[in-house]
Design an enzyme around this catalytic site. Sequence first.
Site, PDB file in Angstrom:
ATOM      1  N   ASN A 187       0.740  -1.119   0.139  1.00  0.00           N
ATOM      2  CA  ASN A 187      -0.006  -0.075   0.028  1.00  0.00           C
ATOM      3  C   ASN A 187       0.884   1.313   0.065  1.00  0.00           C
ATOM      4  O   ASN A 187       0.396   2.330  -0.400  1.00  0.00           O
ATOM      5  CB  ASN A 187      -0.954  -0.066   1.238  1.00  0.00           C
TER       6      ASN A 187
ATOM      7  N   LYS B  83      12.436  -7.975   1.428  1.00  0.00           N
ATOM      8  CA  LYS B  83      11.506  -8.586   0.402  1.00  0.00           C
ATOM      9  C   LYS B  83      10.146  -7.614   0.546  1.00  0.00           C
ATOM     10  O   LYS B  83       9.393  -7.288   1.394  1.00  0.00           O
ATOM     11  CB  LYS B  83      10.892  -9.628   0.990  1.00  0.00           C
TER      12      LYS B  83
ATOM     13  N   SER C 177      -0.769  -8.267   7.387  1.00  0.00           N
ATOM     14  CA  SER C 177      -2.050  -8.993   8.056  1.00  0.00           C
ATOM     15  C   SER C 177      -1.510  -9.654   9.426  1.00  0.00           C
ATOM     16  O   SER C 177      -0.600  -9.938   9.684  1.00  0.00           O
ATOM     17  CB  SER C 177      -2.752  -9.777   7.179  1.00  0.00           C
TER      18      SER C 177
ATOM     19  N   GLU D 194       3.576  -4.589  12.630  1.00  0.00           N
ATOM     20  CA  GLU D 194       2.619  -3.582  12.284  1.00  0.00           C
ATOM     21  C   GLU D 194       1.454  -3.937  11.300  1.00  0.00           C
ATOM     22  O   GLU D 194       1.681  -4.359  10.207  1.00  0.00           O
ATOM     23  CB  GLU D 194       3.126  -2.406  11.585  1.00  0.00           C
TER      24      GLU D 194
ATOM     25  N   CYS E 182      -3.571   0.974   6.966  1.00  0.00           N
ATOM     26  CA  CYS E 182      -3.963   0.133   8.163  1.00  0.00           C
ATOM     27  C   CYS E 182      -4.607   1.270   9.057  1.00  0.00           C
ATOM     28  O   CYS E 182      -5.362   0.801  10.016  1.00  0.00           O
ATOM     29  CB  CYS E 182      -2.654  -0.164   8.778  1.00  0.00           C
TER      30      CYS E 182
ATOM     31  N   GLU F 288     -10.961  -5.282   8.316  1.00  0.00           N
ATOM     32  CA  GLU F 288     -10.843  -4.232   7.351  1.00  0.00           C
ATOM     33  C   GLU F 288     -11.399  -4.256   6.111  1.00  0.00           C
ATOM     34  O   GLU F 288     -10.958  -5.255   5.427  1.00  0.00           O
ATOM     35  CB  GLU F 288      -9.338  -3.952   7.220  1.00  0.00           C
TER      36      GLU F 288
HETATM   37  C1  SIN Z   1       0.072   1.586   6.798  1.00  0.00           C
HETATM   38  O1  SIN Z   1      -1.008   1.589   6.415  1.00  0.00           O
HETATM   39  O2  SIN Z   1       0.658   0.535   7.316  1.00  0.00           O
HETATM   40  C2  SIN Z   1       0.923   2.730   7.254  1.00  0.00           C
HETATM   41  C3  SIN Z   1       0.061   4.158   6.998  1.00  0.00           C
HETATM   42  C4  SIN Z   1       0.862   5.292   7.296  1.00  0.00           C
HETATM   43  O3  SIN Z   1       1.927   5.296   7.739  1.00  0.00           O
HETATM   44  O4  SIN Z   1       0.320   6.288   7.625  1.00  0.00           O
END
Ligand code: SIN
Length: 493
Positions: free
Chosen positions: A159, A182, A239, A260, A294, A395
Site C-alpha cells: 500500500n 522482501k 496482515s 505492524e 492500516c 478491515e
Molecule cells: C500503513 O498503512 O501501514 C501505514 C500508514 C501510514 O504510514 O500512515
Amino acid sequence: MTLLLNRPDLMRSNNFINGQWCNSISEARYPVQNPATGEAFTTVANSTDADARAATAAAHAAFDGWRQQPAAVRAQFLKRWHALILEHTEDLARLISYEQGKPLAEARGEVAYGASYVDWFASEAVRTYGDIIPAPVSSKKLMVVKGPVGVVAAITPWNFPLAMIARKIAPALAAGCTVVAKPAEDTPLTALALVALAQEAGLPAGVLNIVTSSREQVSNVVGAWLDDSRVRKITFTGSTAVGKLLARESAATLKRLSLELGGNAPFIVFEDADLDAAVEGLMAAKFRNGGQTCVSPNRIYVQEAVYDAFAAKLVARVQSLRVGPGDHPDSQIGPMINARAVDKIEHHVQDALSQGATLLTGGQRLSEGVTNGPHYYAPTVLGDASHTMELAQDETFGPVAPLFRFRDETEVVEAANDTPYGLAGYFYSRDISRIWRLIDQLQTGIVGINEGALASESAPFGGVKESGYGREGSRYGLDDYMETKYLCQGNLA
Ligand code: SIN
C-alpha cells in the site's frame, strides 16, 4: 498510460545481493501488473529460499564492518540517500503510481513521507546514547551501552511501496544493522529503485540486500529467514494472520519482532464536535490511498443528534471525489491494487446491504470512461451499519465509509474497543473532560484527537492487541533495532 522515467536505469528487475544485481538462482521470473489495467508490464526475479539464504550470508558477512563504522559515517550515508531520493522524486512517484495505482500527486507525497524517515534516522543515528547508573556499592560502576540487533529481515506491504520499506531500512541501517528485504509481490519496482539509490549513495556491499518473489514463493523466501539463526529480527507490516505466523515460526530462534498489523480503526463523532472539521478529518483519513491504509477509519460512529447532518455533509464531500488512473491529472482515488481487493470490498458492501445498511452513495465497481479497468470502486458511504456486518469485524481496505449511530459515550467506547485490533482510533469532540476520558479508554496505539492526519516520522507508529507490537518512526523506532548491553565493572578501590 506508459511508464516514462527520467532515469530509466532506476527501473530494476533483479535481486540485489552483496552489492550485485542478479537474477534468481532458479532464473524464474514473475509478472508485475499495472492495477489500472490489470495488465502485466514487466517481470522481476521470482526468488526462492536459495536467494534468501544468499542474501542472509551477504548481510551476515557485512554486519561487523557496518556496525563498527562510527555512527556519524552511517548518518552521512543516510543523508546522501535522502538527498538522492528527493532528487528522484518524480521517477519514484511514477513507479509508485504505476505499480500501486495511487494518483501521482499522492505518490509524490509518499516519496516525501518515506524520505522523511531516512532524514529522521540520519539524525537519530548519532544519538544512540547509553547510560551511567548510580551503583549501590562504591566498588562497582554500572553502565549501559546500545548496539545493533544484527541482521534484520524487512517484509513490506504494497500500500506504501516506498514509505514502508524506507521506515524499516532507515532505522536498521542507522542502528548499525544489516538488512535483507522482501517487498510485496505486487509492488517490487519502487523498492528496487530505492535500493539502487542506496547503492548510488555509497552503501557498502552486503549491508542492504533485496529479493523479490511471487505470492507462491513467499513462504520459501521468508521461511529461509525464519529458520536462520543469523537473522536476529523480523520487521513486518501486513496482515495479523501473517504476523501471528511469523511470531510462531520465529520462536525457534527467538528473533526480535516488530509487527505492524491489521487495524479496524474506530472514528467517533460526538454531538459537541465541529462537524465540518470531523468531515474533513474523515476524508483525509478514510480516502487517503483509496482507503488502503492500516490506519484508515473502518467504523465511523456518529452520535444520534448529529448523525443526519454529518451524513449529509459527508455524502456531499464523497460525491465530489474523482476516481481515475494515477497519471490522470484530476484523479484523487486510483484503482484498487488487484482483483482480490475489489472482490473483498464488493463482498463487504453486499453483506452490509443484505443486513439492512442503507446505500447513501457509491456502492458499485466503476468501469466506464477513465475508470475503464477491472479494479476501480466508487467511493461509498453506507448508513445504519451494525456490528453483525463483516465490515465491522474486518478491515475493508477500500473507499467505503460505514456510519454507525450511537447514543452515549459509554456505549461508543465499548463498541470502539470491541475488536481484537488496536492500531489507530480517532474522535472529534470539544469537551475537554471527554477528550481526556477517551484518551485513557481507547485501546489503540495511536489516537487522533480532532485530527485525521496522524503519521509523522517524528512520532511512534504502531498498535496494541492484535495490531502488533513495536514502533516505527521517532526515537522509539530506533530502539526497536538496538540491544541494551549492561556493563558492570567491579573491584574498584
Ligand atoms: C500503513 O498503512 O501501514 C501505514 C500508514 C501510514 O504510514 O500512515
